[in-house]
Design a protein around this motif. Structure first.
Motif, PDB file in Angstrom:
ATOM      1  N   LYS B 364       0.751  -1.338  -0.149  1.00 32.12           N
ATOM      2  CA  LYS B 364      -0.275  -0.011   0.138  1.00 32.12           C
ATOM      3  C   LYS B 364       0.938   1.194   0.074  1.00 32.12           C
ATOM      4  CE  LYS B 364      -3.130   2.506   2.978  1.00 32.12           C
ATOM      5  NZ  LYS B 364      -4.388   2.524   3.630  1.00 32.12           N
ATOM      6  N   ILE B 420      -7.213   2.844  -1.104  1.00 30.34           N
ATOM      7  CA  ILE B 420      -6.278   1.542  -1.153  1.00 30.34           C
ATOM      8  C   ILE B 420      -6.278   0.805   0.132  1.00 30.34           C
ATOM      9  CG2 ILE B 420      -4.003   0.686  -1.663  1.00 30.34           C
ATOM     10  CD1 ILE B 420      -3.220   3.196  -3.158  1.00 30.34           C
ATOM     11  N   THR B 421      -6.630  -0.553  -0.057  1.00 29.68           N
ATOM     12  CA  THR B 421      -7.165  -1.485   1.341  1.00 29.68           C
ATOM     13  C   THR B 421      -5.451  -1.638   1.740  1.00 29.68           C
ATOM     14  OG1 THR B 421      -7.151  -3.066   0.002  1.00 29.68           O
ATOM     15  CG2 THR B 421      -9.125  -2.184   0.811  1.00 29.68           C
ATOM     16  N   SER B 424      -0.261   0.460   6.465  1.00 26.95           N
ATOM     17  CA  SER B 424       1.303   0.586   6.342  1.00 26.95           C
ATOM     18  C   SER B 424       2.007   0.177   7.417  1.00 26.95           C
ATOM     19  CB  SER B 424       1.438   2.441   6.547  1.00 26.95           C
ATOM     20  OG  SER B 424       0.938   2.717   7.646  1.00 26.95           O
TER      21      SER B 424
END
Lengths: 73, 585
Positions: B364, B420-421, B424
């Motif tokens: 991601k 965005i799935t 982080s």
């Protein structure tokens, strides 16, 4: 107490911590002692000092590390 | 980033020696590497991974060979990409390992040092940073440490070239030995053993706190760390912009315009008869005119100074501190603080920035950083073009363009974070010591970066300029301008020749800006042109690296979003600006 609530310049000993390879190789193990060097605004990382090394730990990770206070400078 | 070096130099025969240089991150390994290797240095990608490593040649006494700078790791458990590469390089075998230890953090370094003993390769330990350890009051008994580790230990101060000759002599001597692999220890067993060794060989006397240690502490505190960070960034900007402008105005432009160009023009007019062909070579958009002036006089000074400043900050150990300070803010847009380093590198070039996201981030974050850099971070080439275009005409426009780029990044970051799935990766890093960068290591790094820039960027730029010259001087431009002119004139308010910028901007980002230099635009038009160029398509090299690192779909999507935003923002600014000017005039 979670490390995330630790105070600057206080010394802590780790009671329990999440299993993480990186934490382990950076020297975070049960019983490790360190001093909180700085805290950052907006739930930024906690910087701690183990011996003479500074290590920055994400706030959420620091919330999962349970510590016991052992002293204050 | 060339490939295949590992394959072609894997097992040097005919008496050549192969040395693996290993160690924890930030122990001065790269300095040791740059002092011990010759001029032929190249970085390559380890096949099947996202990790790069560097290979250099060795010429020591009558011994030749290669040294591989293995990515720095804390252990060999192959849980990260860097560790996988380190293990793979070990399994490819070598004549000897030089393992660099940080004398100021001996206990942590011994973990890797001890794990290396499990391989049947002779080891020599370089106990580095002895000067810093001495200043911190740390004393290490070298002979006892060598006895405990069962291999030679050579104390070194690599930055001052102390102990390195002996290190190489011992390494070459050791390479002749046959060694048996040591026993494999369980984690806890090894840690106990290491603590025992550290206690035996190391002692600490109290020393006064040095200025560097104070600075190390300040730069991780919000106060005065954040003001210090801002000062450093402003000073860096000053060096790149001011220095670049000075180099350009005082040396490069006069050289190109008053010496090289008149000479070439004269030469060409002798050889080539007047006509289209001569115009293509030395006309207004001639290949030789633009092809020398743009890349070398307008762009190169900024790129060079950017990489000089960036490499200096990188080698000084300062950049991770900015990552620590920025983490709280960057987490709001879903990426961790460490990503500020590839994003800053994006102000040099998006290609290494996108490659730089590989190291330790989640997918991601990689996509987010790559998109942000492609979208709104002007590269050094494009910044050079902005300074050339706006610097003398309108400082206000210049500041506006850069402020807009930062605002756009924050906005896009917030949106991407929602779209965005995934999560982080949390920030977890050892903050390296601050130190004055080593001259040799700095020079080698800068040389490598400039080499990549010249190979990756100047080629496509010259091709773009050739295309520009051909379509401008042969009249094809007029045809194209007729076709997209109404859009360029009506929506963006630019002259129809500005179509050339849009065409060339596909090839290189600065080429979307530079043609505007010759068009006598007013301040509003300059601003609109710059904003369009800022958000416009990433260049061909970036497109290629996005396709390679992610997929063609991601590259096309990023290209589509950036171009649509470029025309949207450009048009809006044109219309609002025209309205305000009309209202006031």
């Amino acid at each position: 107490m979670p490390l995330a609530y630790g105070q600057k310049s206080s010394t802590y000993r780790i009671e329990s911590l999440p299993s993480s390879h990186l934490l382990k190789v950076l020297g975070f193990r049960e019983g490790t002692q360190f001093t909180v060097q700085s805290k950052q605004p907006f739930k930024g990382p906690i910087v701690v000092k183990i011996g003479n090394r500074s290590i920055a730990i994400d706030y959420d990770v620091a919330s999962e590390i349970l510590v016991e206070e052992v002293g204050h400078h | 980033m060339s490939h295949g070096i590992a394959a072609s130099q894997k097992n040097p025969s005919n008496g050549k020696i192969k040395i693996l240089l290993m160690g924890n991150p930030n122990v001065g390994k790269s300095v040791v590497f740059s002092k011990l290797t010759g001029v032929h240095v190249d970085s390559s990608n380890y096949a099947g991974t996202t990790v790069d490593y560097t290979v250099g040649d060795i010429n020591f006494g009558n011994k030749q060979g290669i040294m591989i700078d293995v990515p720095g790791t804390y252990s060999l458990e192959a849980t990260s990409e860097a560790e996988k590469v380190a293990v793979a390089l070990l399994e490819e075998n070598a004549d000897v390992i030089i393992c660099v230890l940080d004398a100021t953090h001996l206990e942590r370094n011994l973990d890797l040092a001890y794990q290396l003993k499990e391989y049947p390769i002779p080891i020599v330990y370089s106990l580095n940073l002895m000067d810093v350890a001495g200043r911190q009051g740390i004393k290490i008994d070298v002979d006892k440490l060598s006895e405990e580790l069962g291999s030679p230990v050579v104390p070194t101060i690599s930055i001052k070239n102390i102990g390195l000759r002996e290190l190489m002599e011992v390494a070459i001597e050791s390479s002749k030995k046959q060694v048996e692999p040591g026993p494999k220890l369980e984690d806890q067993e090894r840690w106990d053993k290491i603590r025992e060794i550290a206690n035996k060989v190391q002692s600490q006397v109290d020393r006064e706190i040095t200025f560097i240690q104070k600075l190390e502490n300040w730069t991780v505190q919000p106060w005065p760390g954040i003001p210090i960070a801002l000062l450093v960034l402003i000073a860096s900007l000053g060096v790149v912009v001011g220095g670049g402008k000075a180099l350009r105005a005082v040396i490069l432009l006069p050289l190109v315009r008053q010496v090289i160009m008149p000479f070439l023009s004269k030469l060409i007019s002798f050889i080539v008869p007047a006509g289209v062909f001569r115009n293509v070579l030395v006309g207004e958009f001639g290949i030789l005119v633009i092809g020398i002036e743009w890349p070398f006089a307008l762009i190169l000074p900024y790129v060079f100074l950017f990489y000089a400043v960036f490499s200096f900050l990188e080698d000084s150990g300062y950049l991770p501190r900015i990552g620590v300070l920025a983490d709280g803010i960057l987490r709001r847009i879903g990426i961790q603080g460490g990503n500020i380093i590839p994003m800053m590198l994006g102000y040099g070039c998006a290609v290494p920035a996108i490659l730089g996201t590989r190291a330790a981030n989640s997918n991601k974050e990689r996509i987010m950083v790559a998109t942000l850099v492609s979208f709104a971070v002007p590269c050094a080439s494009q910044s050079g073009a902005f300074f050339a275009l706006l610097g003398d005409r309108s400082i206000f426009s210049l500041i506006f363009v850069y402020a807009l780029s930062i605002l756009a990044m924050l906005a896009v970051g917030v949106i991407l974070n929602k779209m965005i799935t995934g999560r982080s990766q949390p920030l977890l890093l050892e903050v390296p010591n601050l130190l004055l960068p080593d001259k040799d290591a700095f020079k080698k790094k800068l040389k490598l970066r400039m080499k990549h820039f010249l190979v990756d960027a100047e080629g496509p730029m010259l091709i773009g300029i050739v295309i520009a010259a051909v379509i401008a001087e042969t009249g094809i431009l007029n045809e194209i301008s007729k076709a997209i002119g109404p859009f360029v004139q009506g929506w963006l308010g630019l002259p129809k020749e500005a179509s050339l910028s849009l065409l060339l901007g596909i090839i290189r980002r600065e080429l979307a800006v530079l043609p505007l230099l010759e068009m006598n635009l007013n301040t509003l038009q300059l601003t609109v042109g710059s904003v369009v160029a800022l958000f416009y398509l990433p260049c061909l090299s970036v497109f290629a690296v996005l396709t390679k690192e992610f997929s063609l779909k991601v590259a096309l999507l990023i290209g589509l979003i950036t171009t649509a935003s470029a025309f949207l923002f450009g048009g809006i600014i044109n219309h609002i600006g025209s309205f305000i000017i009309g209202f006031m005039g």
